[in-house]
Design a protein around this motif. Structure first.
Motif, PDB file in Angstrom:
ATOM      1  N   UNK A   1       0.829  -1.209   0.000  1.00  0.00           N
ATOM      2  CA  UNK A   1       0.000   0.000   0.000  1.00  0.00           C
ATOM      3  C   UNK A   1       0.861   1.256   0.000  1.00  0.00           C
ATOM      4  N   UNK A   2       1.942   1.264   0.780  1.00  0.00           N
ATOM      5  CA  UNK A   2       2.826   2.432   0.785  1.00  0.00           C
ATOM      6  C   UNK A   2       3.506   2.604  -0.567  1.00  0.00           C
ATOM      7  N   UNK A   3       3.903   1.500  -1.164  1.00  0.00           N
ATOM      8  CA  UNK A   3       4.493   1.567  -2.498  1.00  0.00           C
ATOM      9  C   UNK A   3       3.467   2.104  -3.493  1.00  0.00           C
ATOM     10  N   UNK A   4       2.230   1.653  -3.390  1.00  0.00           N
ATOM     11  CA  UNK A   4       1.168   2.143  -4.272  1.00  0.00           C
ATOM     12  C   UNK A   4       0.979   3.649  -4.122  1.00  0.00           C
ATOM     13  N   UNK A   5       0.976   4.126  -2.886  1.00  0.00           N
ATOM     14  CA  UNK A   5       0.822   5.573  -2.643  1.00  0.00           C
ATOM     15  C   UNK A   5       1.955   6.368  -3.281  1.00  0.00           C
ATOM     16  N   UNK A   6       3.143   5.821  -3.253  1.00  0.00           N
ATOM     17  CA  UNK A   6       4.304   6.517  -3.815  1.00  0.00           C
ATOM     18  C   UNK A   6       4.357   6.429  -5.339  1.00  0.00           C
ATOM     19  N   UNK A   7       3.827   5.342  -5.910  1.00  0.00           N
ATOM     20  CA  UNK A   7       3.839   5.177  -7.365  1.00  0.00           C
ATOM     21  C   UNK A   7       2.667   5.867  -8.054  1.00  0.00           C
ATOM     22  N   UNK A   8       1.567   6.013  -7.370  1.00  0.00           N
ATOM     23  CA  UNK A   8       0.338   6.524  -7.985  1.00  0.00           C
ATOM     24  C   UNK A   8       0.525   7.830  -8.756  1.00  0.00           C
ATOM     25  N   UNK A   9       1.211   8.840  -8.212  1.00  0.00           N
ATOM     26  CA  UNK A   9       1.360  10.093  -8.963  1.00  0.00           C
ATOM     27  C   UNK A   9       2.085   9.929 -10.300  1.00  0.00           C
ATOM     28  N   UNK A  10       2.997   8.960 -10.375  1.00  0.00           N
ATOM     29  CA  UNK A  10       3.717   8.732 -11.630  1.00  0.00           C
ATOM     30  C   UNK A  10       2.792   8.225 -12.733  1.00  0.00           C
ATOM     31  N   UNK A  11       1.682   7.630 -12.335  1.00  0.00           N
ATOM     32  CA  UNK A  11       0.716   7.087 -13.279  1.00  0.00           C
ATOM     33  C   UNK A  11      -0.507   7.999 -13.422  1.00  0.00           C
ATOM     34  N   UNK A  12      -0.518   9.109 -12.698  1.00  0.00           N
ATOM     35  CA  UNK A  12      -1.679   9.992 -12.722  1.00  0.00           C
ATOM     36  C   UNK A  12      -2.892   9.346 -12.086  1.00  0.00           C
ATOM     37  N   UNK A  13      -2.654   8.457 -11.128  1.00  0.00           N
ATOM     38  CA  UNK A  13      -3.731   7.713 -10.482  1.00  0.00           C
ATOM     39  C   UNK A  13      -3.676   7.922  -8.975  1.00  0.00           C
ATOM     40  N   UNK A  14      -4.675   7.399  -8.293  1.00  0.00           N
ATOM     41  CA  UNK A  14      -4.676   7.443  -6.838  1.00  0.00           C
ATOM     42  C   UNK A  14      -5.435   6.236  -6.313  1.00  0.00           C
ATOM     43  N   UNK A  15      -5.267   5.971  -5.053  1.00  0.00           N
ATOM     44  CA  UNK A  15      -6.006   4.886  -4.419  1.00  0.00           C
ATOM     45  C   UNK A  15      -7.443   5.321  -4.194  1.00  0.00           C
TER      46      UNK A  15
END
Length: 127
Positions: free
Chosen positions: A75-89
């Protein structure tokens, strides 16, 4: 329980909707995610959070990690990667991420081991 770096990255990318269950990350996505994961582990160690010796250098590396830690780290990795993909949880996934991360931090925080000397000291009288 062991998990490969690829499985952890896939979980993170699925959490933000960048992959569906049948897809795999590209080599470039894996490299970026592993760099981010290494930074997360380094940040925790630098903050005197006494995590197990989690280390990953490549997509096939295995981490000996329990299920609770896996979800918190994914989940922490997802939070950190999301902006690079223009996405969010989603709101639900973000709430679950906060809860799992709080449990993770409580599990590994070592009372009395953290140096608070850099924090400002209150001036004046304390009651």
């Amino acid at each position: 329980m062991t998990i490969t770096a690829t499985s952890l990255v896939r979980r993170s990318l699925r959490l933000i909707g960048a992959l569906d269950a049948s897809e795999s990350p590209t080599a470039e996505d894996m490299t970026d995610a592993i760099d981010t994961l290494q930074a997360l582990f380094a940040e925790l160690r630098g903050s005197d959070i006494m995590i197990p010796d989690y280390a990953v250098d490549g997509p096939d590396d295995e981490l000996s990690i329990d299920l609770a830690d896996r979800e918190a780290i994914a989940a922490q990795l997802a939070l950190r990667l999301a902006p690079e993909y223009g996405l969010s949880l989603s709101a639900e996934a973000a709430a679950a991420a906060r809860e799992s991360w709080t449990r993770f931090m409580h599990r590994y925080f070592q009372a009395g081991k953290t140096d608070f000397s850099e924090l400002p000291i209150a001036a004046g009288r304390c009651r």
